[in-house]
Motif scaffolding. Structure first.
Motif, PDB file in Angstrom:
ATOM      1  N   ALA A  14       0.825  -1.208   0.000  1.00  0.00           N
ATOM      2  CA  ALA A  14       0.000   0.000   0.000  1.00  0.00           C
ATOM      3  C   ALA A  14       0.864   1.265   0.000  1.00  0.00           C
ATOM      4  N   VAL A  15       1.925   1.290   0.812  1.00  0.00           N
ATOM      5  CA  VAL A  15       2.824   2.443   0.851  1.00  0.00           C
ATOM      6  C   VAL A  15       3.530   2.588  -0.500  1.00  0.00           C
ATOM      7  N   TYR A  16       4.019   1.487  -1.041  1.00  0.00           N
ATOM      8  CA  TYR A  16       4.657   1.519  -2.355  1.00  0.00           C
ATOM      9  C   TYR A  16       3.693   2.087  -3.399  1.00  0.00           C
ATOM     10  N   PHE A  20       4.332   5.235  -5.704  1.00  0.00           N
ATOM     11  CA  PHE A  20       4.327   5.028  -7.151  1.00  0.00           C
ATOM     12  C   PHE A  20       3.333   5.974  -7.816  1.00  0.00           C
ATOM     13  N   LYS A  21       2.145   6.108  -7.240  1.00  0.00           N
ATOM     14  CA  LYS A  21       1.129   7.021  -7.791  1.00  0.00           C
ATOM     15  C   LYS A  21       1.675   8.448  -7.839  1.00  0.00           C
ATOM     16  N   ASN A  30      -0.428  15.029 -13.619  1.00  0.00           N
ATOM     17  CA  ASN A  30      -1.834  14.664 -13.495  1.00  0.00           C
ATOM     18  C   ASN A  30      -2.287  15.030 -12.077  1.00  0.00           C
ATOM     19  N   ILE A  31      -2.614  16.282 -11.881  1.00  0.00           N
ATOM     20  CA  ILE A  31      -2.883  16.836 -10.554  1.00  0.00           C
ATOM     21  C   ILE A  31      -4.004  16.108  -9.813  1.00  0.00           C
ATOM     22  N   ALA A  37      -2.608  10.895  -3.577  1.00  0.00           N
ATOM     23  CA  ALA A  37      -1.473  10.347  -2.829  1.00  0.00           C
ATOM     24  C   ALA A  37      -1.169  11.152  -1.568  1.00  0.00           C
ATOM     25  N   PHE A  38      -1.606  12.399  -1.517  1.00  0.00           N
ATOM     26  CA  PHE A  38      -1.254  13.298  -0.423  1.00  0.00           C
ATOM     27  C   PHE A  38      -2.406  13.512   0.557  1.00  0.00           C
ATOM     28  N   HIS A  39      -2.042  13.646   1.806  1.00  0.00           N
ATOM     29  CA  HIS A  39      -2.986  14.042   2.852  1.00  0.00           C
ATOM     30  C   HIS A  39      -3.342  15.502   2.611  1.00  0.00           C
TER      31      HIS A  39
END
Length: 124
Positions: A14-16, A20-21, A30-31, A37-39
């Motif tokens: 999941a972290v990978y 990767f994303k 691709n905003i 991927a970010f909090h």
């Protein structure tokens, strides 16, 4: 007493996948996908190629993507460590708009979902 790290293999995957994303979708700017991927409270800190220190909310990264667009997809992702609901990863991005980057990311797991909470980077 030293805390034991018994991360499940599914957490590593999941972290990978989050890292990767970030790399795969970020390289092409691709905003909407990068934001996944970010909090929402993520921050970034780092050094631009001119040696200037950059810091602030992750919105600055999205603004950069909007301004200069995407480039090549040449990157490598490593999950460095997982301890409970926190993780650290490393991304090496080569030749993105003519520059190489090394990023370290701190991730947190909330409600079963991993997100990048902090990004620190150096541009070469």
């Amino acid at each position: 007493m030293i805390a034991k790290n018994y991360a499940d293999l599914s957490d590593y995957k999941a972290v990978y996948d989050v890292l990767f994303k970030y790399c795969n979708e970020g390289c092409v700017a691709n905003i909407p996908e990068v934001k996944k991927a970010f909090h929402e409270k993520a921050v970034m800190n780092g050094y631009a190629g001119d040696g200037n220190y950059v810091y602030g909310p992750i919105q600055g990264l999205y603004d950069l993507y909007e301004k200069i667009g995407g480039s090549t997809r040449n990157f490598h992702v490593d999950v460095l460590d997982i301890a409970g609901n926190i993780a650290v990863g490393k991304c090496v991005i080569e030749d993105w708009h003519g520059h190489d980057y090394v990023d370290y990311h701190e991730l947190i797991k909330e409600n079963g979902e991993w997100k990048i909470i902090a990004k620190i980077y150096n541009q070469f």
